[in-house]
Design a protein around this motif. Structure first.
Motif, PDB file in Angstrom:
ATOM      1  N   TYR A   1       0.854  -1.134   0.018  1.00  0.00           N
ATOM      2  CA  TYR A   1      -0.118   0.059  -0.022  1.00  0.00           C
ATOM      3  C   TYR A   1       0.802   1.251   0.061  1.00  0.00           C
ATOM      4  N   LEU A   2       1.756   1.346   0.907  1.00  0.00           N
ATOM      5  CA  LEU A   2       2.642   2.442   0.845  1.00  0.00           C
ATOM      6  C   LEU A   2       3.657   2.818  -0.350  1.00  0.00           C
ATOM      7  N   THR A   3       3.992   1.794  -1.133  1.00  0.00           N
ATOM      8  CA  THR A   3       4.819   1.812  -2.374  1.00  0.00           C
ATOM      9  C   THR A   3       3.942   2.059  -3.744  1.00  0.00           C
ATOM     10  N   ASN A   4       3.080   0.795  -3.641  1.00  0.00           N
ATOM     11  CA  ASN A   4       2.420   0.723  -5.321  1.00  0.00           C
ATOM     12  C   ASN A   4       1.133   1.479  -5.115  1.00  0.00           C
ATOM     13  N   ASP A   5       0.405   1.458  -4.086  1.00  0.00           N
ATOM     14  CA  ASP A   5      -0.967   1.978  -3.889  1.00  0.00           C
ATOM     15  C   ASP A   5      -0.917   3.464  -3.839  1.00  0.00           C
ATOM     16  N   LEU A   6       0.030   3.985  -3.151  1.00  0.00           N
ATOM     17  CA  LEU A   6       0.228   5.241  -2.738  1.00  0.00           C
ATOM     18  C   LEU A   6       0.842   5.992  -4.086  1.00  0.00           C
ATOM     19  N   LYS A   7       1.531   5.445  -4.858  1.00  0.00           N
ATOM     20  CA  LYS A   7       2.096   5.877  -6.118  1.00  0.00           C
ATOM     21  C   LYS A   7       1.245   5.971  -7.070  1.00  0.00           C
ATOM     22  N   LEU A   8       0.273   5.048  -7.314  1.00  0.00           N
ATOM     23  CA  LEU A   8      -1.136   5.229  -7.842  1.00  0.00           C
ATOM     24  C   LEU A   8      -1.970   6.525  -7.451  1.00  0.00           C
ATOM     25  N   LEU A   9      -2.208   6.634  -6.191  1.00  0.00           N
ATOM     26  CA  LEU A   9      -2.833   7.618  -5.822  1.00  0.00           C
ATOM     27  C   LEU A   9      -2.264   9.111  -6.364  1.00  0.00           C
ATOM     28  N   GLU A  10      -0.962   9.058  -6.114  1.00  0.00           N
ATOM     29  CA  GLU A  10      -0.254  10.166  -6.545  1.00  0.00           C
ATOM     30  C   GLU A  10      -0.588  10.741  -8.054  1.00  0.00           C
ATOM     31  N   GLU A  11      -0.361   9.635  -8.795  1.00  0.00           N
ATOM     32  CA  GLU A  11      -0.463   9.816 -10.350  1.00  0.00           C
ATOM     33  C   GLU A  11      -1.728   9.978 -10.755  1.00  0.00           C
ATOM     34  N   ASN A  12      -2.768   9.385 -10.358  1.00  0.00           N
ATOM     35  CA  ASN A  12      -4.222   9.312 -10.670  1.00  0.00           C
ATOM     36  C   ASN A  12      -5.059  10.128  -9.735  1.00  0.00           C
ATOM     37  N   GLY A  13      -4.615  10.334  -8.628  1.00  0.00           N
ATOM     38  CA  GLY A  13      -5.560  10.833  -7.835  1.00  0.00           C
ATOM     39  C   GLY A  13      -4.900  12.572  -7.485  1.00  0.00           C
ATOM     40  N   ILE A  14      -4.035  12.706  -6.905  1.00  0.00           N
ATOM     41  CA  ILE A  14      -3.358  14.038  -6.630  1.00  0.00           C
ATOM     42  C   ILE A  14      -3.203  14.810  -7.676  1.00  0.00           C
ATOM     43  N   LYS A  15      -2.298  14.282  -8.802  1.00  0.00           N
ATOM     44  CA  LYS A  15      -2.291  14.992  -9.811  1.00  0.00           C
ATOM     45  C   LYS A  15      -3.357  15.367 -10.765  1.00  0.00           C
ATOM     46  N   GLY A  16      -4.245  14.381 -10.617  1.00  0.00           N
ATOM     47  CA  GLY A  16      -5.484  14.555 -11.201  1.00  0.00           C
ATOM     48  C   GLY A  16      -6.132  15.649 -11.040  1.00  0.00           C
ATOM     49  N   GLU A  17      -6.209  15.770  -9.621  1.00  0.00           N
ATOM     50  CA  GLU A  17      -7.193  17.025  -8.955  1.00  0.00           C
ATOM     51  C   GLU A  17      -6.489  18.260  -9.330  1.00  0.00           C
ATOM     52  N   LEU A  18      -5.154  18.442  -9.487  1.00  0.00           N
ATOM     53  CA  LEU A  18      -4.647  19.667  -9.653  1.00  0.00           C
ATOM     54  C   LEU A  18      -4.795  19.614 -11.280  1.00  0.00           C
ATOM     55  N   THR A  19      -4.760  18.920 -12.105  1.00  0.00           N
ATOM     56  CA  THR A  19      -5.231  18.853 -13.520  1.00  0.00           C
ATOM     57  C   THR A  19      -6.495  19.459 -13.605  1.00  0.00           C
ATOM     58  N   ILE A  20      -7.483  19.081 -13.012  1.00  0.00           N
ATOM     59  CA  ILE A  20      -8.894  19.431 -13.103  1.00  0.00           C
ATOM     60  C   ILE A  20      -8.970  20.924 -12.695  1.00  0.00           C
ATOM     61  N   ILE A  21      -8.394  21.325 -11.593  1.00  0.00           N
ATOM     62  CA  ILE A  21      -8.232  22.596 -11.384  1.00  0.00           C
ATOM     63  C   ILE A  21      -7.911  23.648 -12.457  1.00  0.00           C
ATOM     64  N   GLU A  22      -6.560  23.225 -12.705  1.00  0.00           N
ATOM     65  CA  GLU A  22      -5.960  23.931 -13.972  1.00  0.00           C
ATOM     66  C   GLU A  22      -6.788  24.072 -15.075  1.00  0.00           C
ATOM     67  N   ASN A  23      -7.436  23.022 -15.404  1.00  0.00           N
ATOM     68  CA  ASN A  23      -8.326  23.101 -16.664  1.00  0.00           C
ATOM     69  C   ASN A  23      -9.444  23.856 -16.722  1.00  0.00           C
ATOM     70  N   ILE A  24     -10.145  23.642 -15.298  1.00  0.00           N
ATOM     71  CA  ILE A  24     -11.122  24.425 -14.951  1.00  0.00           C
ATOM     72  C   ILE A  24     -10.896  25.962 -15.243  1.00  0.00           C
ATOM     73  N   CYS A  25      -9.847  26.550 -14.643  1.00  0.00           N
ATOM     74  CA  CYS A  25      -9.659  27.907 -14.924  1.00  0.00           C
ATOM     75  C   CYS A  25      -9.286  28.296 -16.171  1.00  0.00           C
ATOM     76  N   LEU A  26      -8.659  27.330 -17.126  1.00  0.00           N
ATOM     77  CA  LEU A  26      -8.650  27.542 -18.585  1.00  0.00           C
ATOM     78  C   LEU A  26      -9.877  27.645 -19.364  1.00  0.00           C
ATOM     79  N   ILE A  27     -10.672  26.581 -19.106  1.00  0.00           N
ATOM     80  CA  ILE A  27     -12.290  26.669 -19.568  1.00  0.00           C
ATOM     81  C   ILE A  27     -12.956  27.941 -19.457  1.00  0.00           C
ATOM     82  N   LEU A  28     -12.861  28.345 -18.129  1.00  0.00           N
ATOM     83  CA  LEU A  28     -13.757  29.382 -17.778  1.00  0.00           C
ATOM     84  C   LEU A  28     -13.485  30.606 -18.426  1.00  0.00           C
ATOM     85  N   LEU A  29     -12.017  30.990 -18.673  1.00  0.00           N
ATOM     86  CA  LEU A  29     -11.400  32.105 -19.066  1.00  0.00           C
ATOM     87  C   LEU A  29     -11.494  32.240 -20.732  1.00  0.00           C
ATOM     88  N   SER A  30     -11.347  30.852 -21.238  1.00  0.00           N
ATOM     89  CA  SER A  30     -11.298  30.810 -22.697  1.00  0.00           C
ATOM     90  C   SER A  30     -12.820  30.918 -23.225  1.00  0.00           C
TER      91      SER A  30
END
Length: 535
Positions: free
Chosen positions: A115-144
């Motif tokens: 869990y501490l190695t494989n699962d949490l690495k997957l959480l970083e890639e698909n979870g944490i980075k995903g949430e950041l990507t969503i916020i960044e893209n929402i800002c881009l969509i709203l202004l555009s």
């Protein structure tokens, strides 16, 4: 049972001040994208209209806007990576806090390691980075979207609605993705267990000629893990490909046709159409990426839920507790159950300050379990546990923890120095350290190798007897009122065992030792003897 609602990893682990700054950087980046679209449209318009001045100024503005976009992109990426670093560190420390504080965590070490190695690495890639990507893209969509609507609302709306087409495709695959994600997590845990067993058990497997059987077990777990990973990848790939196809038809061909019609009928200039077309990429592409991120977030739902449950069940670990004098320890009609079996029942015993109790008997009758109950790892299933006339209740925090030392039958050795293994990072004077070494008969070893000698993984650089004496020194240096010892000299020769026993008998107010076999001379030093099993 109360339901645990999972919060966003960003709002849960990052301060609002940092989040606001990060969103501001994303907005600046989106504004730079809008400017590049504006200058691109003007550049094309200048070419089509044959206006050199417009063409030159637009080209310069386009180049400058891309430079600004790049700089802001670098700054926002560095800041976002800092946020990920903060979240990852807090998540791993929170889970370790849960593991260290839990008396009965309910899973083998391999499961937590995976869990501490494989699962949490997957959480970083698909979870944490995903949430950041969503916020960044929402800002881009709203202004555009806001700027594009101000130029021509009809063409922009068609572009936007066409970009929503992939959502339906994603929804169709959600359930399959969740099932495949759960299967991968389970298969990966079994694979990690078999891998560790194969690596650590090589010698035993060779001796007993069980290599082929072990390889077959590993091969099966490997196949199931890879198959589960392949199935999850296939579901994700199918979802993404179908979403792209829907986007091409409804997000590109249809809106371009509508925009072209608006230009031909005089409702929209060619320059503004190119601006809207350019901005469409800043609307549709981020929208598709958001959909992909939302899909990937589902793959880590189980991982995130486990983390939330762990954090909710974490208790504070006592680090500094006052050593309390122990006058009496008493068990009254004690029952300790392991599974469905009553391991110890109807046990009555009273130990007073100055007593040296020897618990003897064959293996399998609960002697070690009794020691672990006394220091608080386990709780009585029935009966009473009383210390100093105070009943010890089934609480998570054991109030008398700092009054007990424990010598384990199998020494727990860290891949670190002799000094760390004895002190565990706590501060002791040189005199205290040297006294503990002397009482554990380790002085000669430390003089030969120094206290900074690395003992190796599982203490592989030292002998079994040396490791057992490190375990003994670790207990003796703390000089706690009660010393619990589980077969403390089983790896020592008879003469050394006598010396160690003499030191143990004089080292604490109360000694409770478990021994399978012990010489008559050593047994004579105890004031009480309790034989297991009880008749």
């Amino acid at each position: 049972m109360r339901t645990l609602k999972r919060k966003s990893h960003l709002t849960k682990y990052v301060s609002y001040k940092k989040l606001i700054l990060l969103v501001f950087l994303f907005i600046l980046k989106a504004a730079a994208v809008v400017f590049t679209a504006e200058f691109f449209g003007r550049l094309i318009g200048g070419v089509s209209d044959g206006k050199w001045q417009v063409f030159v100024t637009s080209a310069i503005g386009l180049g400058a806007s891309y430079v600004v976009l790049t700089l802001i992109g670098i700054i926002s990426s560095i800041f976002a990576n800092g946020v990920i670093l903060t979240i990852n560190s807090k998540i791993k420390m929170n889970y370790m806090q849960f593991f260290l504080s839990g008396k009965n965590v309910g899973q083998e070490i391999d499961g937590h390691l995976s869990y501490l190695t494989n699962d949490l690495k997957l959480l970083e890639e698909n979870g944490i980075k995903g949430e950041l990507t969503i916020i960044e893209n929402i800002c881009l969509i709203l202004l555009s979207f806001s700027y594009a609507v101000s130029l021509d609302w009809l063409t922009t709306i068609v572009f936007f609605l066409g970009a929503l087409a992939p959502v339906a495709i994603g929804q169709m695959q959600n359930k399959k993705i969740e099932v495949a994600s759960k299967a991968l997590s389970n298969a990966n845990e079994k694979y990690t267990t078999n891998l560790k067993n194969l690596l650590l058990g090589k010698d035993t497997l060779i001796i007993y000629q069980a290599i082929e059987e072990a390889k077959n077990r590993f091969s099966k777990s490997l196949y199931h893990m890879e198959k589960s990973s392949n199935q999850l990848s296939n579901h994700l790939k199918i979802t993404n490909e179908l979403s792209i196809l829907a986007f091409i038809f409804f997000g590109v061909i249809l809106p371009i046709s509508v925009g072209g019609y608006r230009v031909l009928t005089g409702h929209l200039s060619l320059t503004l159409f190119f601006v809207i077309f350019q901005l469409n990429g800043s609307i549709s592409n981020p929208l598709v990426e958001i959909i992909e991120c939302l899909t990937e977030l589902k793959t880590v739902k189980q991982i995130s839920t486990r983390l939330t449950e762990a954090e909710a069940n974490t208790v504070d670990i006592p680090t500094q507790m006052r050593k309390q004098k122990i006058d009496t320890i008493s068990l009254q009609n004690a029952l300790i159950r392991v599974g469905e079996k009553n391991l110890i029942e109807n046990l009555d015993m009273t130990i007073r300050n100055g007593d040296k109790l020897l618990i003897s008997g064959p293996s399998g009758f609960g002697k070690t379990t009794l020691l672990n109950t006394l220091w608080g790892k386990f709780q009585l299933d029935d009966g009473e546990y009383v210390i100093n006339d105070e009943k010890v209740l089934n609480e998570k925090t054991f109030d008398y923890l700092s009054s007990f030392s424990l010598i384990k039958q199998k020494p727990l050795i860290f891949n670190d120095t002799i000094h760390y293994n004895v002190t565990l990072g706590k501060s002791f004077s040189d005199a205290e350290f040297n006294e503990a070494l002397m009482n554990a008969c380790l002085t000669e070893l430390v003089e030969e190798k120094t206290s900074d000698y690395i003992v190796g993984e599982n203490g592989e650089n030292l002998s079994g007897g040396q490791l057992q004496r490190i375990e003994i020194a670790r207990a003796l240096i703390r000089k706690r009122p009660v010393l619990l010892a589980d077969e403390p000299t089983s790896a020592l020769d008879p003469e050394l065992s006598k010396v160690i026993h003499a030191n143990l008998l004089s080292s604490s107010d109360i000694l409770i030792e478990v021994a399978h076999k012990i010489s008559a001379d050593e047994a004579a030093g105890f004031t009480k003897i309790l034989k297991f099993p009880k008749e």
